[in-house]
Design a protein around this motif. Structure first.
Motif, PDB file in Angstrom:
ATOM      1  N   SER A 183      -3.388   8.251   2.184  1.00  0.00           N
ATOM      2  CA  SER A 183      -1.950   8.127   1.947  1.00  0.00           C
ATOM      3  C   SER A 183      -1.629   8.422   0.497  1.00  0.00           C
ATOM      4  O   SER A 183      -2.487   8.261  -0.383  1.00  0.00           O
ATOM      5  CB  SER A 183      -1.468   6.700   2.262  1.00  0.00           C
ATOM      6  OG  SER A 183      -1.607   6.380   3.622  1.00  0.00           O
ATOM      7  N   LEU A 184      -0.412   8.847   0.236  1.00  0.00           N
ATOM      8  CA  LEU A 184       0.133   8.774  -1.109  1.00  0.00           C
ATOM      9  C   LEU A 184       0.542   7.323  -1.354  1.00  0.00           C
ATOM     10  O   LEU A 184       0.630   6.514  -0.423  1.00  0.00           O
ATOM     11  CB  LEU A 184       1.337   9.695  -1.250  1.00  0.00           C
ATOM     12  CG  LEU A 184       1.065  11.195  -1.101  1.00  0.00           C
ATOM     13  CD1 LEU A 184       2.364  11.988  -1.211  1.00  0.00           C
ATOM     14  CD2 LEU A 184       0.064  11.669  -2.121  1.00  0.00           C
ATOM     15  N   VAL A 185       0.827   6.961  -2.605  1.00  0.00           N
ATOM     16  CA  VAL A 185       1.272   5.598  -2.879  1.00  0.00           C
ATOM     17  C   VAL A 185       2.535   5.296  -2.074  1.00  0.00           C
ATOM     18  O   VAL A 185       2.710   4.192  -1.542  1.00  0.00           O
ATOM     19  CB  VAL A 185       1.509   5.385  -4.386  1.00  0.00           C
ATOM     20  CG1 VAL A 185       2.035   3.982  -4.656  1.00  0.00           C
ATOM     21  CG2 VAL A 185       0.219   5.619  -5.175  1.00  0.00           C
ATOM     22  N   SER A 186       3.401   6.275  -1.949  1.00  0.00           N
ATOM     23  CA  SER A 186       4.654   6.072  -1.209  1.00  0.00           C
ATOM     24  C   SER A 186       4.390   5.827   0.270  1.00  0.00           C
ATOM     25  O   SER A 186       4.931   4.866   0.851  1.00  0.00           O
ATOM     26  CB  SER A 186       5.579   7.276  -1.398  1.00  0.00           C
ATOM     27  OG  SER A 186       4.959   8.473  -0.964  1.00  0.00           O
ATOM     28  N   SER A 187       3.576   6.658   0.918  1.00  0.00           N
ATOM     29  CA  SER A 187       3.344   6.474   2.356  1.00  0.00           C
ATOM     30  C   SER A 187       2.454   5.265   2.614  1.00  0.00           C
ATOM     31  O   SER A 187       2.549   4.634   3.671  1.00  0.00           O
ATOM     32  CB  SER A 187       2.745   7.740   2.970  1.00  0.00           C
ATOM     33  OG  SER A 187       1.524   8.105   2.352  1.00  0.00           O
ATOM     34  N   PHE A 188       1.591   4.915   1.655  1.00  0.00           N
ATOM     35  CA  PHE A 188       0.827   3.668   1.748  1.00  0.00           C
ATOM     36  C   PHE A 188       1.778   2.472   1.811  1.00  0.00           C
ATOM     37  O   PHE A 188       1.635   1.576   2.653  1.00  0.00           O
ATOM     38  CB  PHE A 188      -0.109   3.552   0.542  1.00  0.00           C
ATOM     39  CG  PHE A 188      -0.375   2.159   0.055  1.00  0.00           C
ATOM     40  CD1 PHE A 188      -1.290   1.340   0.692  1.00  0.00           C
ATOM     41  CD2 PHE A 188       0.309   1.657  -1.052  1.00  0.00           C
ATOM     42  CE1 PHE A 188      -1.520   0.048   0.248  1.00  0.00           C
ATOM     43  CE2 PHE A 188       0.078   0.372  -1.509  1.00  0.00           C
ATOM     44  CZ  PHE A 188      -0.839  -0.438  -0.858  1.00  0.00           C
ATOM     45  N   ALA A 189       2.768   2.444   0.929  1.00  0.00           N
ATOM     46  CA  ALA A 189       3.720   1.335   0.892  1.00  0.00           C
ATOM     47  C   ALA A 189       4.526   1.277   2.184  1.00  0.00           C
ATOM     48  O   ALA A 189       4.756   0.188   2.735  1.00  0.00           O
ATOM     49  CB  ALA A 189       4.645   1.485  -0.311  1.00  0.00           C
ATOM     50  N   ALA A 190       4.948   2.430   2.686  1.00  0.00           N
ATOM     51  CA  ALA A 190       5.688   2.458   3.949  1.00  0.00           C
ATOM     52  C   ALA A 190       4.825   1.939   5.094  1.00  0.00           C
ATOM     53  O   ALA A 190       5.318   1.261   6.008  1.00  0.00           O
ATOM     54  CB  ALA A 190       6.166   3.874   4.241  1.00  0.00           C
ATOM     55  N   SER A 191       3.533   2.232   5.044  1.00  0.00           N
ATOM     56  CA  SER A 191       2.615   1.777   6.092  1.00  0.00           C
ATOM     57  C   SER A 191       2.557   0.260   6.164  1.00  0.00           C
ATOM     58  O   SER A 191       2.414  -0.318   7.248  1.00  0.00           O
ATOM     59  CB  SER A 191       1.208   2.339   5.838  1.00  0.00           C
ATOM     60  OG  SER A 191       1.204   3.744   5.819  1.00  0.00           O
ATOM     61  N   LEU A 192       2.646  -0.402   5.010  1.00  0.00           N
ATOM     62  CA  LEU A 192       2.608  -1.864   4.986  1.00  0.00           C
ATOM     63  C   LEU A 192       3.772  -2.451   5.779  1.00  0.00           C
ATOM     64  O   LEU A 192       3.630  -3.450   6.481  1.00  0.00           O
ATOM     65  CB  LEU A 192       2.648  -2.371   3.543  1.00  0.00           C
ATOM     66  CG  LEU A 192       1.474  -1.959   2.638  1.00  0.00           C
ATOM     67  CD1 LEU A 192       1.673  -2.516   1.230  1.00  0.00           C
ATOM     68  CD2 LEU A 192       0.134  -2.415   3.216  1.00  0.00           C
ATOM     69  N   PHE A 193       4.952  -1.843   5.663  1.00  0.00           N
ATOM     70  CA  PHE A 193       6.124  -2.327   6.395  1.00  0.00           C
ATOM     71  C   PHE A 193       6.095  -1.901   7.860  1.00  0.00           C
ATOM     72  O   PHE A 193       6.575  -2.616   8.735  1.00  0.00           O
ATOM     73  CB  PHE A 193       7.404  -1.815   5.735  1.00  0.00           C
ATOM     74  CG  PHE A 193       7.751  -2.523   4.463  1.00  0.00           C
ATOM     75  CD1 PHE A 193       8.295  -3.791   4.485  1.00  0.00           C
ATOM     76  CD2 PHE A 193       7.525  -1.920   3.234  1.00  0.00           C
ATOM     77  CE1 PHE A 193       8.625  -4.456   3.316  1.00  0.00           C
ATOM     78  CE2 PHE A 193       7.844  -2.576   2.049  1.00  0.00           C
ATOM     79  CZ  PHE A 193       8.390  -3.852   2.095  1.00  0.00           C
ATOM     80  N   LEU A 194       5.525  -0.746   8.118  1.00  0.00           N
ATOM     81  CA  LEU A 194       5.540  -0.185   9.464  1.00  0.00           C
ATOM     82  C   LEU A 194       4.473  -0.809  10.368  1.00  0.00           C
ATOM     83  O   LEU A 194       4.626  -0.830  11.590  1.00  0.00           O
ATOM     84  CB  LEU A 194       5.335   1.327   9.367  1.00  0.00           C
ATOM     85  CG  LEU A 194       5.706   2.207  10.534  1.00  0.00           C
ATOM     86  CD1 LEU A 194       7.201   2.095  10.850  1.00  0.00           C
ATOM     87  CD2 LEU A 194       5.347   3.673  10.216  1.00  0.00           C
ATOM     88  N   GLY A 195       3.391  -1.322   9.753  1.00  0.00           N
ATOM     89  CA  GLY A 195       2.280  -1.832  10.548  1.00  0.00           C
ATOM     90  C   GLY A 195       1.490  -0.721  11.199  1.00  0.00           C
ATOM     91  O   GLY A 195       0.787  -0.921  12.193  1.00  0.00           O
ATOM     92  N   ALA A 196       1.572   0.466  10.636  1.00  0.00           N
ATOM     93  CA  ALA A 196       0.869   1.656  11.130  1.00  0.00           C
ATOM     94  C   ALA A 196       0.912   2.692  10.013  1.00  0.00           C
ATOM     95  O   ALA A 196       1.683   2.561   9.061  1.00  0.00           O
ATOM     96  CB  ALA A 196       1.526   2.202  12.391  1.00  0.00           C
TER      97      ALA A 196
END
Length: 529
Positions: free
Chosen positions: A195-208
């Motif tokens: 992940s990029l830092v941005s998509s990593f952070a989004a993953s935390l909220f998305l649970g995926a």
């Protein structure tokens, strides 16, 4: 910040920046109703970072602990909850991350994300979820050999820039991935997603695993900025099977899905709260600057600077120029020439004429990105190099020189100053009216500022609101009609255009001379941008 929250619809914008994690909440009228932050060094001292990073002995390898970012998110939402923030009213959220950084999820981490237990914090449950504990970030410049290989595979720097928007840069994600694959093969083979830092952070909220968005993805040296697909030649030159590790990129306006049940049960989010794709901090800041239709430009890829896909309209582009010697250099000159006082510094600007009687200065305390030069270089009206000038002349030489450089390199990327052009200023210096007056004069354009300094957070909150609307009928510019207007703070003086058009030509010629001078052998090599 105290919470005053009686809004039915709230939108959150997060920013995972280098030194802190920040959040802004806005209501349906785009008014800011809450701001908060977690400062990494002071509030998470166990990670022992300085400026949010770890710097290796060689000064080139620079990383940040992934779990520090995770724990910061735990701490931030705990703070908001204790202050009475009502998460149930959040209709959508988005965010940004420092560009170019990469996160390596260990095999099996996706199952952990899907099965998060709301009785435990994120960092407790994600302890073993990363194949690489310290992520390379945008300050890293240890990938010179990988950059050379990528440019060779693409047919040269110019062809790579035309394809991906930038020539090969050490900090760009593709080159960091290539190095990781070559030097830490076991960890790389134990990675199931990058992940990029941005998509990593989004993953935390998305649970995926969240998709990489077009805008942040175009800062990797891997994405074809025209087709919006991963470039086969770049991917093959970087690492095997990279398409499987990166996933398919999506438009920055995409709704990725609802927040995971973890956030519903732990903090009281609505199960209908949507996660809009996160993007890079620079694109998000652009979105936070109250863009107007006339602000969309058509930059062209070049060997300097970067062309990224626009975060609010993927059919257009944005240009990004990165400079290292900015505020810290101004502070050094202030301390030496203005008694350490911004008031004295500003007075020097007011007491010296436009054009500084012909004096031009280049102030590169450390190796600059654009141009790739170092040292202090001051020239008089006859283009002779001088060793010293008065304190007032030096203050203006510094400020004019910085803005002449910005204009010169912006025009090389395709920007032009035409009737109706305006400059949107953000950051610490945007509070200094005399610095902004010089900016207005050099660009021969009015200068505007916004009242919220966290433009990346604000832009992310705006994007969250736009993301959940029908984008076929509502544009991002329609959303901004409710936003507070940017404030006019400076207009160019009558003689500015004549003075600085001539001065800009001289600056470009003198820059060539500066580039020909030998660099000190101990010049710092790491480039930030």
């Amino acid at each position: 910040m105290a919470v005053v929250q009686d809004s039915k619809e709230v939108y959150l914008g997060f920013d995972f920046s280098t030194q802190q994690l920040k959040v802004v909440a806005i209501n349906e009228d785009l008014d800011v109703i809450h701001q908060n932050h977690v400062h990494f060094d002071s509030q998470l001292p166990d990670f022992r970072t300085e400026g949010g990073v770890h710097v290796a002995a060689d000064g080139l390898r620079i990383t940040s602990p992934v779990l520090m970012w995770v724990k910061a998110l735990d701490l931030l939402l705990d703070k908001m909850q204790k202050e009475g923030f009502d998460f149930s009213s959040v209709r959508a959220l988005s965010g940004s991350g420092q560009q170019h950084g990469s996160v390596y999820w260990r095999t099996g981490a996706s199952r952990t994300l899907e099965q998060l237990d709301p009785t435990f914090s994120l960092h407790q449950q994600l302890q073993d979820s990363f194949a690489v504990g310290d992520s390379p970030v945008w300050m890293d410049s240890s990938t010179g050999p990988q950059c050379e290989r990528l440019q060779e595979a693409a047919g040269g720097a110019a062809k790579l820039a035309d394809l991906t928007g930038s020539r090969a840069y050490e900090r760009f994600t593709g080159n960091q991935i290539a190095k990781m694959c070559q030097e830490r093969l076991q960890d790389f083979q134990d990675t199931e997603r990058i992940s990029l830092v941005s998509s990593f952070a989004a993953s935390l909220f998305l649970g995926a695993y969240a998709a990489i968005d077009y805008s942040d993805g175009s800062g990797m040296n891997l994405l074809d900025i025209r087709t919006k697909k991963w470039s086969e030649v770049c991917m093959e030159a970087t690492a095997p099977h990279l398409d499987r590790l990166l996933g398919t990129p999506l438009p920055s306006v995409s709704v990725l899905g609802p927040v995971s049940p973890y956030w519903v049960r732990r903090f009281g989010f609505s199960d209908s709260c949507r996660v809009v794709a996160f993007t890079g901090d620079n694109p998000a800041s652009l979105a936070g600057m109250r863009l107007q239709q006339g602000d969309i430009a058509h930059p062209r890829p070049a060997l300097e600077g970067h062309v990224l896909i626009n975060p609010v309209d993927w059919r257009h582009f944005m240009a990004l120029l990165c400079f290292k010697n900015g505020s810290l250099t101004r502070e050094r000159v202030r301390n030496r020439c203005a008694e350490g006082s911004w008031e004295v510094f500003s007075a020097a600007l007011r007491h010296t004429p436009l054009g500084n009687n012909g004096y031009i200065g280049f102030y590169f305390d450390v190796l600059e990105i654009l141009p790739r030069a170092v040292g202090i270089h001051i020239f008089d009206a006859d283009d002779n190099k001088v060793s010293s000038v008065s304190a007032e002349v030096e203050v203006r030489a510094l400020v004019e020189g910085q803005f002449l450089s910005r204009r010169l390199h912006a025009e090389r990327l395709g920007y032009s100053i035409i009737p109706g052009s305006r400059v949107l200023a953000t950051g610490g210096a945007s509070c200094n009216k005399d610095i902004l007056q010089v900016l207005s004069d050099v660009f021969n354009a009015p200068v505007y500022t916004i009242d919220v300094s966290n433009s990346a957070c604000l832009g992310s909150a705006y994007r969250a609101k736009h993301g959940v609307l029908d984008q076929s009928t509502v544009s991002f510019f329609d959303i901004l009609k409710k936003a507070p207007e940017a404030r006019l703070v400076a207009t160019p003086q009558p003689t500015a255009q004549q003075v600085y058009n001539l001065m800009l030509q001289r600056y470009g010629q003198l820059e060539k001379r500066v580039l020909q001078e030998p660099r000190p052998s101990n010049a710092a090599a790491n480039l930030i941008g």
